[in-house]
Each structure stands twice: as structure tokens, then as C-alpha cells.
Design a protein around this motif. Structure first.
Motif, PDB file in Angstrom:
ATOM      1  N   LEU A  24      -7.810   0.800  11.327  1.00 11.63           N
ATOM      2  CA  LEU A  24      -8.234  -0.581  11.547  1.00 11.63           C
ATOM      3  C   LEU A  24      -9.749  -0.729  11.688  1.00 11.63           C
ATOM      4  O   LEU A  24     -10.276  -1.831  11.518  1.00 11.63           O
ATOM      5  CB  LEU A  24      -7.543  -1.148  12.797  1.00 11.63           C
ATOM      6  N   ILE A  27     -11.450  -1.962   8.472  1.00 14.40           N
ATOM      7  CA  ILE A  27     -10.974  -3.287   8.086  1.00 14.40           C
ATOM      8  C   ILE A  27     -11.558  -4.373   8.986  1.00 14.40           C
ATOM      9  O   ILE A  27     -11.945  -5.449   8.515  1.00 14.40           O
ATOM     10  CB  ILE A  27      -9.432  -3.333   8.129  1.00 14.40           C
ATOM     11  N   CYS A  28     -11.671  -4.079  10.275  1.00 11.90           N
ATOM     12  CA  CYS A  28     -12.150  -5.080  11.232  1.00 11.90           C
ATOM     13  C   CYS A  28     -13.670  -5.143  11.314  1.00 11.90           C
ATOM     14  O   CYS A  28     -14.215  -6.120  11.831  1.00 11.90           O
ATOM     15  CB  CYS A  28     -11.572  -4.793  12.613  1.00 11.90           C
ATOM     16  N   LYS A  30     -17.397  -5.578   9.778  1.00  9.85           N
ATOM     17  CA  LYS A  30     -18.071  -6.176   8.617  1.00  9.85           C
ATOM     18  C   LYS A  30     -19.014  -5.183   7.940  1.00  9.85           C
ATOM     19  O   LYS A  30     -19.418  -5.392   6.803  1.00  9.85           O
ATOM     20  CB  LYS A  30     -18.858  -7.415   9.042  1.00  9.85           C
ATOM     21  N   LYS A  33     -17.874  -3.847   4.527  1.00  6.65           N
ATOM     22  CA  LYS A  33     -17.670  -4.760   3.410  1.00  6.65           C
ATOM     23  C   LYS A  33     -18.732  -4.510   2.351  1.00  6.65           C
ATOM     24  O   LYS A  33     -19.905  -4.864   2.531  1.00  6.65           O
ATOM     25  CB  LYS A  33     -17.741  -6.217   3.891  1.00  6.65           C
ATOM     26  N   THR A 215     -10.653  -1.881   1.813  1.00  6.84           N
ATOM     27  CA  THR A 215     -11.778  -2.799   2.039  1.00  6.84           C
ATOM     28  C   THR A 215     -12.669  -2.880   0.819  1.00  6.84           C
ATOM     29  O   THR A 215     -13.133  -3.963   0.432  1.00  6.84           O
ATOM     30  CB  THR A 215     -12.591  -2.326   3.257  1.00  6.84           C
ATOM     31  N   THR A 219      -9.223  -6.052  -0.761  1.00  3.00           N
ATOM     32  CA  THR A 219      -7.881  -6.410  -0.302  1.00  3.00           C
ATOM     33  C   THR A 219      -7.978  -7.391   0.861  1.00  3.00           C
ATOM     34  O   THR A 219      -8.847  -7.263   1.729  1.00  3.00           O
ATOM     35  CB  THR A 219      -7.123  -5.153   0.147  1.00  3.00           C
ATOM     36  N   GLY A 220      -7.098  -8.381   0.885  1.00  2.00           N
ATOM     37  CA  GLY A 220      -7.076  -9.335   1.987  1.00  2.00           C
ATOM     38  C   GLY A 220      -6.835  -8.657   3.317  1.00  2.00           C
ATOM     39  O   GLY A 220      -6.081  -7.684   3.406  1.00  2.00           O
ATOM     40  N   SER A 221      -7.464  -9.176   4.361  1.00  4.60           N
ATOM     41  CA  SER A 221      -7.377  -8.534   5.673  1.00  4.60           C
ATOM     42  C   SER A 221      -5.944  -8.448   6.176  1.00  4.60           C
ATOM     43  O   SER A 221      -5.530  -7.432   6.747  1.00  4.60           O
ATOM     44  CB  SER A 221      -8.231  -9.301   6.689  1.00  4.60           C
ATOM     45  N   ARG A 222      -5.173  -9.497   5.953  1.00  7.79           N
ATOM     46  CA  ARG A 222      -3.790  -9.498   6.440  1.00  7.79           C
ATOM     47  C   ARG A 222      -2.963  -8.412   5.756  1.00  7.79           C
ATOM     48  O   ARG A 222      -2.213  -7.670   6.402  1.00  7.79           O
ATOM     49  CB  ARG A 222      -3.172 -10.878   6.202  1.00  7.79           C
ATOM     50  N   ALA A 224      -4.152  -5.725   4.206  1.00  9.45           N
ATOM     51  CA  ALA A 224      -4.701  -4.413   4.548  1.00  9.45           C
ATOM     52  C   ALA A 224      -4.221  -3.955   5.922  1.00  9.45           C
ATOM     53  O   ALA A 224      -3.836  -2.795   6.104  1.00  9.45           O
ATOM     54  CB  ALA A 224      -6.226  -4.464   4.500  1.00  9.45           C
ATOM     55  N   ILE A 225      -4.232  -4.878   6.895  1.00 13.91           N
ATOM     56  CA  ILE A 225      -3.766  -4.522   8.237  1.00 13.91           C
ATOM     57  C   ILE A 225      -2.282  -4.188   8.218  1.00 13.91           C
ATOM     58  O   ILE A 225      -1.835  -3.238   8.873  1.00 13.91           O
ATOM     59  CB  ILE A 225      -4.067  -5.679   9.220  1.00 13.91           C
TER      60      ILE A 225
END
Length: 309
Positions: A24, A27-28, A30, A33, A215, A219-222, A224-225
Motif C-alpha cells: 500500500l 499506492i498511497c 504521491k 506517481k 502505480t 491503475t486506478g487506486s481502488r 490497485a488497493i
């Protein structure tokens, strides 16, 4: 016995916690990115991606493939040993030795490779564009197609394959279940701790690389999580399964089925590593030696962990 179960439960929670933290974090944050990165920051992220590609390469060869080959060979030897005891009067030793010497492990891994190849080809045939496109850019020059392997324009907007991403996560999930199963089946506390530490060391790095990869391809955060959460529960699930069957009998077909599934997972993992991850990371000619060093460093780390795993 109770202390051994307690140690295994501790390993279960350790595997879950480390996977969640390592998965995580990219992904969390920035900072990882790559779309918003420029200059030195972008180069560092690119080299991190190459390191993760080396980790995947090492995980595929030094862990998944090696464990699959060892497991398949061991199960074939058991199968042949049982057959010899049942038919001692037969004089078919030459045929039996030829049966054992056939490279079944390599065949099963290759079947996993070609199975994903076939599924992706069917997806492209039935739904063009559903399986994504290669990062290699095709240009028209004088009426002839020219493949520009080092185009910077293709790097900026590559179309990644969602099918390959799904297959990659699926194969890694299979492997994670078998890793947890191996920890759960250990007979002593020392063996359990030793194997768990080895699994923790390489699983944390692999899951971090997966999250970095998700990332990097946007991929969308939702989603990916959700992918990391499902992957995080695979090793604890395998460990729980190992705890439940540790006291039971181990039929030969169960071990053979596990070895075959791990071989197929290794083949799919190698397919995605060689056809998706490495070509994407090496598609730019910027700092080729630095990229080679990062890929080699990731592979070396996984090879080093294989001493204990």
C-alpha cells in the motif's frame, strides 16, 4: 505442539502485515506517481521500475521455477517408487528410468507459458484491443513498417495489457498460497521461523514491486488497493491450509497437483515478466547501463534470498 502453532500464527500475521505495508505504500504515496514526476525524480522512478523487473525475474527463476521443478521431480520419484513396490516382478526398469528422466517440470512450466499465450491470442482475435498493445511503436516509413524499440513517444503513453496484469497477479497469488502452505507444513519451530523470514524478505520486495508496477501503468487506486489486499491474504491463506492439513495424511495426488499448479503459475509468471515488464522498462535508451545494473541488482537480491528459501 502449542508453541509451534503459536509461532505459525505469528508468521501468519507477519506475512499479512508486511504485505499490506509494502503493497500500500507506493499506492498511497504521491511520490511514486510517475505521471507527475519530472527530471531526476522521473529517472529515479524509472530505475526503481528496473529494479522491480529484476526482482520479478529473480522470483520467476530462483523461486517459482526452481520450487516447481523440485516439487514435480520429487512427486514423480514418489510415484515411480510406489509403482516399483506394486510391480516388483516386472522387468521394465529401462522404461521406468526413461519415464523418470523425461523433463516433466520444464514441460509443465512451458505449458503455463503457452496457455497464457493462447488465452491472450484468443482475446486479441475475438476482441481486438482487449488484451492491450505492445509498448513497441510501429511507424510507417516509405510504405514499410519500422519498429522503433527506443521511441520516447511510446513510453509516454504505452497501452498496458489488463489481461497480462490479471494473469501476473493470478500467478503470483498461486505462488503466495504455496509459500504459505510450505510455512504451515514445517514440523519444527526453527524450520518455521527460518522459512518464514526468507518468505518475508522476498515477498515484501515482490509486493512492493507489484504495487509500483500498478502505480506506474496508471491503475486506478481502488483497483490497485483491491489487488494488493487480495494478494496480501494469499500467503496467510496458504499457511492456514498448511496448519489444517499438517496432522493429516498427505496423499500423493495432492502433492503432485500442487507441484503441477505451481509449475503452471511459474510459466505464466515468466510469460508476463519477459513479454510485458522487461520490454516496457527497457524500451528507452536512456541510461542503459544504469538500467542493467538495477535489473541485475534486483535479480541478485532474489538469488541471495534463495539460499535460505
Amino acid at each position: 505442539m502449542e508453541s509451534l502453532i503459536g509461532v505459525k500464527l505469528g508468521c501468519l500475521f507477519a506475512l499479512l502485515a508486511l504485505t499490506l505495508v509494502c503493497g500500500l505504500s507506493p499506492i498511497c504515496s504521491k511520490w511514486f506517481k510517475i505521471d507527475a514526476a519530472t527530471g531526476h525524480h522521473r529517472r529515479v522512478l524509472s530505475l526503481l521500475g528496473c529494479t522491480s523487473a529484476g526482482v520479478f525475474l529473480g522470483a520467476g527463476f530462483m523461486h517459482m521455477t526452481a520450487e516447481a521443478l523440485e516439487g514435480i521431480e520429487s512427486e514423480i520419484q514418489k510415484f515411480m517408487g510406489q509403482n516399483r513396490t506394486r510391480s516388483k516382478g516386472n522387468s521394465s526398469n529401462d522404461a521406468g528410468s526413461a519415464f523418470v528422466e523425461y523433463p516433466y517440470g520444464e514441460l509443465i512450466i512451458s505449458l503455463g507459458f503457452f496457455l497464457v499465450f493462447l488465452l491472450e491470442s484468443l482475446a486479441q482475435q475475438c476482441c481486438p484491443g482487449a488484451a492491450g498493445q505492445s509498448t513497441v511503436k510501429e511507424e510507417e516509413w516509405g510504405g514499410n513498417p519500422v519498429f522503433d524499440f527506443h521511441s520516447h513517444e511510446s513510453l509516454r503513453s504505452p497501452k498496458q495489457s489488463p489481461f497480462r496484469a490479471f494473469v501476473f497477479l493470478l500467478s503470483l497469488s498461486f505462488h503466495s498460497v504455496f509459500e504459505g502452505l510450505a510455512v504451515g507444513l514445517q514440523p519444527t519451530i526453527a524450520a518455521t521461523i527460518q522459512l518464514c523470514l526468507a518468505v518475508l524478505a522476498h515477498k515484501g520486495l515482490v509486493v512492493f514491486g507489484v504495487a509500483l508496477r500498478l502505480t506506474k501503468i496508471g491503475t486506478g487506486s481502488r483497483w490497485a488497493i483491491s489487488s494488493i489486499l487480495s494478494l496480501a491474504f494469499m500467503s496467510p491463506l496458504g499457511l492456514a491450509l498448511g496448519l489444517t492439513i499438517a496432522a493429516g495424511d498427505s496423499e500423493g495426488w495432492k502433492g503432485l497437483a500442487q507441484a503441477i499448479l505451481e509449475g503452471l503459475a511459474a510459466g505464466t509468471f515468466l510469460y508476463v515478466t519477459f513479454l510485458e515488464i522487461l520490454p516496457h522498462e527497457l524500451s528507452s535508451c536512456e541510461a542503459p547501463l544504469a538500467k542493467w545494473g538495477c535489473v541485475a541488482a534486483g535479480f541478485t537480491f532474489m538469488a541471495f534470498i534463495a539460499v535460505w528459501a
